[in-house]
Structure formats: structure tokens, C-alpha cells
Design a protein around this motif. Structure first.
Motif, PDB file in Angstrom:
ATOM      1  N   LYS A   4       0.800  -1.347  -0.044  1.00 18.73           N
ATOM      2  CA  LYS A   4      -0.033   0.049   0.085  1.00 18.73           C
ATOM      3  C   LYS A   4       0.873   1.341  -0.028  1.00 18.73           C
ATOM      4  CE  LYS A   4      -3.968   2.304   2.577  1.00 18.73           C
ATOM      5  NZ  LYS A   4      -4.274   2.282   4.189  1.00 18.73           N
ATOM      6  N   LYS A  52       1.019   5.391  -1.813  1.00 18.45           N
ATOM      7  CA  LYS A  52       0.646   6.556  -2.475  1.00 18.45           C
ATOM      8  C   LYS A  52       1.953   7.270  -2.992  1.00 18.45           C
ATOM      9  CE  LYS A  52      -3.214   8.528  -0.937  1.00 18.45           C
ATOM     10  NZ  LYS A  52      -4.095   9.151   0.153  1.00 18.45           N
ATOM     11  N   ILE A  59       4.849   9.173  -1.106  1.00 18.89           N
ATOM     12  CA  ILE A  59       4.268  10.138   0.131  1.00 18.89           C
ATOM     13  C   ILE A  59       4.235   9.393   1.294  1.00 18.89           C
ATOM     14  CG2 ILE A  59       2.121  10.921  -0.578  1.00 18.89           C
ATOM     15  CD1 ILE A  59       2.813  13.677   0.305  1.00 18.89           C
ATOM     16  N   GLN A  60       3.368   8.322   1.153  1.00 15.57           N
ATOM     17  CA  GLN A  60       3.104   7.784   2.538  1.00 15.57           C
ATOM     18  C   GLN A  60       2.328   6.235   1.933  1.00 15.57           C
ATOM     19  OE1 GLN A  60      -0.910   9.964   3.590  1.00 15.57           O
ATOM     20  NE2 GLN A  60      -1.707   7.844   3.364  1.00 15.57           N
ATOM     21  N   GLY A 119       0.222   5.640   6.391  1.00 14.93           N
ATOM     22  CA  GLY A 119      -0.344   6.941   6.878  1.00 14.93           C
ATOM     23  C   GLY A 119       0.730   7.750   7.521  1.00 14.93           C
ATOM     24  N   ILE A 120       0.618   9.086   7.433  1.00 13.75           N
ATOM     25  CA  ILE A 120       1.584   9.686   7.731  1.00 13.75           C
ATOM     26  C   ILE A 120       1.939   9.845   9.370  1.00 13.75           C
ATOM     27  CG2 ILE A 120       2.479  12.192   7.873  1.00 13.75           C
ATOM     28  CD1 ILE A 120       1.150  12.843   5.063  1.00 13.75           C
ATOM     29  N   ILE A 121       0.870   9.904  10.054  1.00 13.68           N
ATOM     30  CA  ILE A 121       1.053   9.751  11.681  1.00 13.68           C
ATOM     31  C   ILE A 121       1.515   8.510  12.089  1.00 13.68           C
ATOM     32  CG2 ILE A 121      -0.353  10.170  13.900  1.00 13.68           C
ATOM     33  CD1 ILE A 121      -2.094  12.511  12.547  1.00 13.68           C
ATOM     34  N   ALA A 122       0.951   7.494  11.544  1.00 16.40           N
ATOM     35  CA  ALA A 122       1.381   6.033  11.921  1.00 16.40           C
ATOM     36  C   ALA A 122       2.946   5.928  11.578  1.00 16.40           C
ATOM     37  CB  ALA A 122       0.547   4.985  11.335  1.00 16.40           C
ATOM     38  N   ARG A 180      -4.812  22.613  17.061  1.00 13.94           N
ATOM     39  CA  ARG A 180      -4.399  21.534  16.403  1.00 13.94           C
ATOM     40  C   ARG A 180      -4.281  21.992  14.818  1.00 13.94           C
ATOM     41  NH1 ARG A 180      -5.497  16.053  17.853  1.00 13.94           N
ATOM     42  NH2 ARG A 180      -5.763  15.540  15.922  1.00 13.94           N
ATOM     43  N   ARG A 181      -4.801  23.354  14.642  1.00 15.60           N
ATOM     44  CA  ARG A 181      -4.409  23.951  13.120  1.00 15.60           C
ATOM     45  C   ARG A 181      -3.251  24.247  12.852  1.00 15.60           C
ATOM     46  NH1 ARG A 181      -8.339  28.890  11.227  1.00 15.60           N
ATOM     47  NH2 ARG A 181      -7.323  27.772   9.494  1.00 15.60           N
ATOM     48  N   SER A 182      -2.795  23.828  11.817  1.00 15.38           N
ATOM     49  CA  SER A 182      -1.675  23.954  11.173  1.00 15.38           C
ATOM     50  C   SER A 182      -1.539  25.212  10.058  1.00 15.38           C
ATOM     51  CB  SER A 182      -0.978  22.738  10.478  1.00 15.38           C
ATOM     52  OG  SER A 182       0.251  23.064  10.076  1.00 15.38           O
ATOM     53  N   ARG A 192       0.309  26.668   6.624  1.00 13.66           N
ATOM     54  CA  ARG A 192       0.878  26.062   5.393  1.00 13.66           C
ATOM     55  C   ARG A 192       2.082  27.049   4.843  1.00 13.66           C
ATOM     56  NH1 ARG A 192      -1.453  20.804   5.583  1.00 13.66           N
ATOM     57  NH2 ARG A 192      -3.362  21.484   6.964  1.00 13.66           N
ATOM     58  N   PHE A 233       1.318  19.891  11.093  1.00 15.12           N
ATOM     59  CA  PHE A 233       0.772  19.205  12.273  1.00 15.12           C
ATOM     60  C   PHE A 233       2.071  18.377  13.079  1.00 15.12           C
ATOM     61  CE2 PHE A 233      -1.341  15.907  14.573  1.00 15.12           C
ATOM     62  CZ  PHE A 233      -1.954  16.639  15.475  1.00 15.12           C
ATOM     63  N   ASN A 269      -7.155  32.016   1.123  1.00 15.23           N
ATOM     64  CA  ASN A 269      -8.733  31.726   1.361  1.00 15.23           C
ATOM     65  C   ASN A 269      -8.798  32.426   2.744  1.00 15.23           C
ATOM     66  OD1 ASN A 269     -10.812  30.429   2.387  1.00 15.23           O
ATOM     67  ND2 ASN A 269     -10.447  28.532   1.415  1.00 15.23           N
ATOM     68  N   ARG A 276     -11.253  30.880   5.991  1.00 17.52           N
ATOM     69  CA  ARG A 276     -10.787  29.945   6.936  1.00 17.52           C
ATOM     70  C   ARG A 276     -10.346  30.676   8.344  1.00 17.52           C
ATOM     71  NH1 ARG A 276      -8.045  25.993   3.076  1.00 17.52           N
ATOM     72  NH2 ARG A 276      -9.936  25.282   1.988  1.00 17.52           N
TER      73      ARG A 276
END
Lengths: 363, 121
Positions: free
Chosen positions: A17, A19, A30-31, A34-37, A290-292, A294, A314, A345, A348
Motif C-alpha cells: 500500500k 501513495k 508520500i505515504q 499513513g503519515i501519523i502512523a 491543532r490547526r496548522s 501551510r 501538524f 482563502n 478560514r
């Protein structure tokens, strides 16, 4: 994804698996899970990164007289064989053409490791600064694997039992030439995650063997996404974000990697900048949620622009947004919080953040 | 039965009430979700308005309301644990609304058409 280069591990990565994304002319993972795992696995166990896209140049010649010692900010003359050092390839204005690591292979041989996105311009630039000696680009034939994490040494040691290699003896920013699966391997105690870790320079076939062997050991593959969060938690700079030809190492808060008492291309500009005083500098920040932010978000105090975000992510370790912000000294008050805004944007809203200190996480 | 918008929201309709969430496809594309802003209760929203947003490790994305109406409830459990969306985007709804114009539902896709749509992306 057309016309993108693939590493020797592409097929292996597609079999699990994964991506893929386009990155610096390469099709790179890229992953995986999953990135956090993957981030957690690197911090707590051991994760494997394919970094074969990076460039490797080999220099042979007289270090003192060939011009190589003045080509970059790294003083190779004082670098011992078996050691490597981080530094910069600068333009005349002191801007960063690339950040790189130079390995002293012998009295008159070097390996220079550069970013994939800059390899072509780096090769041209370094070559143009040489009076003698030879520079050979072997990026295509060299594969590179990074095993990073607290268990990396224990896992890797298993493959060197017959070689009388004791990884305990390998100091930070040191390397050895050894054999793995009977093939040549340059093994260094380096990495860009802040963890105990090793980088292996091998040929493509050996890279596939090592990749499969380590995954069988239970090591998890990790992609560029996890790598970005890991390096930022340590406050390490990323070329193209925190460093570019318009930013000097002094502005990037990396003056510890440039010795202004020796001659190299860009040194005079840096000296002048230091004498005149810096107008801007990269500072670390943490958001209050928790907002990051960019890359390229703008920062404000009292609706006055104070700078821009060069890197942000994050932080899975801290559970808040972290990043690096280029601030103008004249307008920035470091004792007060600031707002980070996405100029593309406005719906937000802004993200509240405060100046932090590096590294974001204490190891 | 769920209906899907081109912007990857789903809505499940029970009488005049609609329950809105984000599709598994969109969550898969975003990766690990780290932050979610919920719409305001009692806010009047028009179809395709940006009413909230979601952030992942990789990206940030607006959440658009698939139809017009009034927001009556939000899923506050997602504020502290937005990663619930990674675990199950179909079960973890974002907000509930009173639908003001049922005819707008006809512009949305059923699951089969939506799956064909995402495969074409």
C-alpha cells in the motif's frame, strides 16, 4: 505521471500500500500506511525511507589546491577521513543554492550528497568552481536507504555480524565502507529525523534486497510526508521552503554551519550582512491549536504584516501546528502572539501562534 | 440512502432533516485528519456554500453544504478526535440540517454514480 524518474524500489513500493507523488522530477512515495502512523514508528521503533532520489557526486583531487575547499561553506581540509559534515553551496550574494553533506572518503576523495531538485545546478556550479580534480555525478547508479528510529541500530547490526562491524563504534556524522549481502555499502550514522539512524548508499539491486529484508524484520516503510513532519519537529531546514537562493544561512538561523573566518564563495556577502545587521530571520513557532499553517501563509500583528511561513506542519508529537516563519525585525514583536493567514482563502480565519524554541521536541 | 455532491459531501435524508458528512474518498485523499471546524448552529446556508473546513497532515479543504437549509446540530465529538473521520467517514457525520429546498437533492449523485465519478478523477 509521465517523464518522472523512478528509484530501484519502485516496484517493491507499488506491491504494498503506497501513495506516489511527483517530487523533484521523481515519482516518490508520500505515504504508506499513513503519515501519523509512520511518524510514530520512526520516533518509537524504526522506519525505512527510500531517499534514492538524492544526488551523489564523487570528487577526486587535491583538497587544498583544486578549489573544492572554497566551493562550499564546508571546510573539507579539516574534515577527517570517515567523517561527514553538513553545510551549504552558496551564490556570490550568500544565498543558498543547496544544502549538502560532504563525506571524506580518503585524503583526496569525497562524496557530496545533494537534494534531487538541485542536483543539476549543483553539479554545474561546483564544476565551474574547480581549478583541478574531477567531479563525477553517480546519482543514477547510487541508491540510498535511511533506517531511522531508536531500534535502527539493533535491527541493522544483524546484517553485519560477519563483517566485524560494531555499530556502537560509529559516531554521529561518521561512516564506514562495508559489505552488505556481499555488495559494497557506505554506511553513515546520519539522518534527517532527529532519531538514532543510519543512511546506506548501495547499488539498486542491493537496495531491493535490504528493503525486503528490513520489512521482513518488521520495519515499516515511511514516505516523504512523515519525513517532513519528523524533520520539522527537530527544526531542520528544507531546501525550497526554508532555504533558497534569496535566503542566506544567517537569515535561516544556521550561522553555526558557516565559519566566516575562512574563504569560500559567498563568505564576503555573509560577512557584510553580519556587519550591517540582519533585517529578517527565520524563527520557530507553535500554533495554539491543532490547526496548522501551510507554506506561504502570511503572519500579522495588529493587521501589520510581519513575515511569511516557510515551513509548517501538524506535529503528531505535540498535537499542535508548528513551523518556521521568516520575520522582519523592524515590525515583529517577539513577545506577543501573531496571526497566520492563508492569503488565498480568507474564509478560514486566522491561526493564533507564538514564537517557540528549537528543537520543537526535546530528544 | 446517501446522496453525494461533486465536492465529496454526503447527505442522508430523513424527512425534512438531512445529516451531512464527507465521503470516504475525500478523507482517503486528505489523509490523516488533524483539525475540523464545524458550522455554526442556526446558521442559514445555501447550496454549495463553504460552511466549515477540514485540515489533514497534508492539506486543508473546505466543506460545502450540498443543499440549502438551517444547521440544527453539529457533531462535537469530532472537535477533540477528528481522526474519527479516518476510521469511518460514513458513520461520523459533521452536521444536521433542516432542508429548505428538497428539489436541490435531485442535483446530487447516488452512491453508484458517485463511485463512477470518483474513479474518473
Amino acid at each position: 505521471m509521465e517523464n518522472l524518474q523512478r528509484t530501484a524500489l519502485y516496484e517493491e513500493q507499488m506491491n504494498i500500500k503506497c501513495k506516489m507523488v511527483s517530487f523533484a522530477g521523481w515519482e516518490m512515495p508520500i505515504q504508506f500506511d499513513g503519515i501519523i502512523a509512520e511518524h510514530g514508528f520512526c520516533r518509537n521503533d524504526a522506519a525505512l525511507f527510500d531517499t534514492s532520489h538524492m544526488g551523489e557526486f564523487f570528487f577526486k583531487g587535491n583538497i587544498k589546491t583544486s578549489g573544492i575547499n572554497e566551493a562550499t561553506s564546508i571546510n573539507i581540509d579539516t574534515l577527517k577521513t570517515g567523517k561527514c559534515k553538513y553545510g551549504f553551496l552558496l551564490n556570490e550574494k550568500g544565498g543558498v543554492i543547496d544544502d549538502l553533506i560532504i563525506y571524506r572518503l580518503s585524503i583526496d576523495e569525497l562524496m557530496i550528497v545533494v537534494n534531487a531538485s538541485r542536483a543539476a545546478v549543483d553539479f554545474k556550479t561546483i564544476t565551474s568552481r574547480l581549478k583541478s580534480g574531477s567531479l563525477d555525478d553517480r546519482s543514477k547508479e547510487v541508491s540510498k536507504l535511511d533506517l531511522q528510529g531508536p531500534n535502527s541500530k539493533k535491527i541493522l547490526q544483524k546484517y553485519f555480524l560477519d563483517e566485524n562491524v560494531n555499530l556502537d563504534d560509529l559516531g554521529f556524522f561518521s561512516f564506514i565502507k562495508t559489505k552488505i549481502f556481499g555488495e559494497n555499502c557506505l554506511l553513515s550514522r546520519t539522518g534527517y529525523t532527529g532519531e538514532l539512524g543510519f543512511e546506506l548508499y548501495i547499488d539498486g539491486k542491493t537496495a531491493v534486497k535490504i528493503w525486503n529484508a528490513l520489512l521482513k524484520e518488521g520495519v515499516k516503510p515511511a514516505g516523504l510526508g512523515a519525513r517532513d513532519a519528523l524533520r520539522l519537529e527537530m527544526g531542520y531546514s528544507l531546501y525550497g521552503n526554508d532555504l533558497n537562493e534569496e535566503i542566506t544561512p544567517l537569515e535561516a538561523n544556521l550561522s553555526m554551519f558557516v565559519n566566516l573566518n575562512r574563504e569560500f564563495v559567498g563568505c564576503q556577502a555573509l560577512k557584510k550582512q553580519k556587519e550591517e545587521g540582519l533585517k529578517r530571520v527565520l524563527i520557530p513557532f507553535k500554533t495554539t491549536s491543532r490547526r496548522s499553517a501551510r507554506k506561504d501563509f502570511e503572519a500579522f500583528q495588529d493587521d501589520k504584516k510581519i513575515g511569511f511561513v516557510s515551513s509548517a506542519a501538524f506535529s503528531p508529537t505535540l498535537n499542535v501546528g508548528i513551523g518556521l516563519l521568516m520575520v522582519d525585525f523592524e515590525t515583529f514583536d517577539e513577545n506577543r502572539s501573531f496571526e497566520l493567514r492563508d492569503k488565498s482563502n480568507k474564509n478560514r480565519g486566522s491561526i493564533e501562534a507564538n514564537k517557540a524554541s528549537l528543537p520543537f521536541i526535546k530528544k | 440512502m446517501k446522496k453525494f455532491s461533486q465536492e465529496h459531501e454526503w447527505i442522508e435524508v430523513n424527512g425534512e432533516e438531512g445529516v451531512v458528512g464527507i465521503s470516504s474518498y475525500a478523507i482517503e485523499q486528505l489523509g490523516d485528519i488533524t483539525f475540523l471546524e464545524l458550522p455554526e448552529i442556526d446558521s442559514e446556508v445555501s447550496a454549495e456554500d463553504s460552511v466549515a473546513f477540514v485540515e489533514s497532515v497534508k492539506a486543508a479543504s473546505d466543506i460545502y453544504t450540498p443543499v440549502s437549509g438551517r444547521v440544527i446540530e453539529v457533531n462535537e465529538a469530532l472537535l477533540g478526535t477528528p481522526e474519527l473521520l479516518n476510521q469511518d467517514a460514513n458513520e461520523n457525520w459533521i452536521y444536521k440540517m433542516i432542508i429548505s429546498d428538497e428539489s436541490e437533492l435531485e442535483t446530487l449523485m447516488d452512491e453508484k454514480i458517485y463511485n463512477e465519478y470518483t474513479e474518473s478523477l
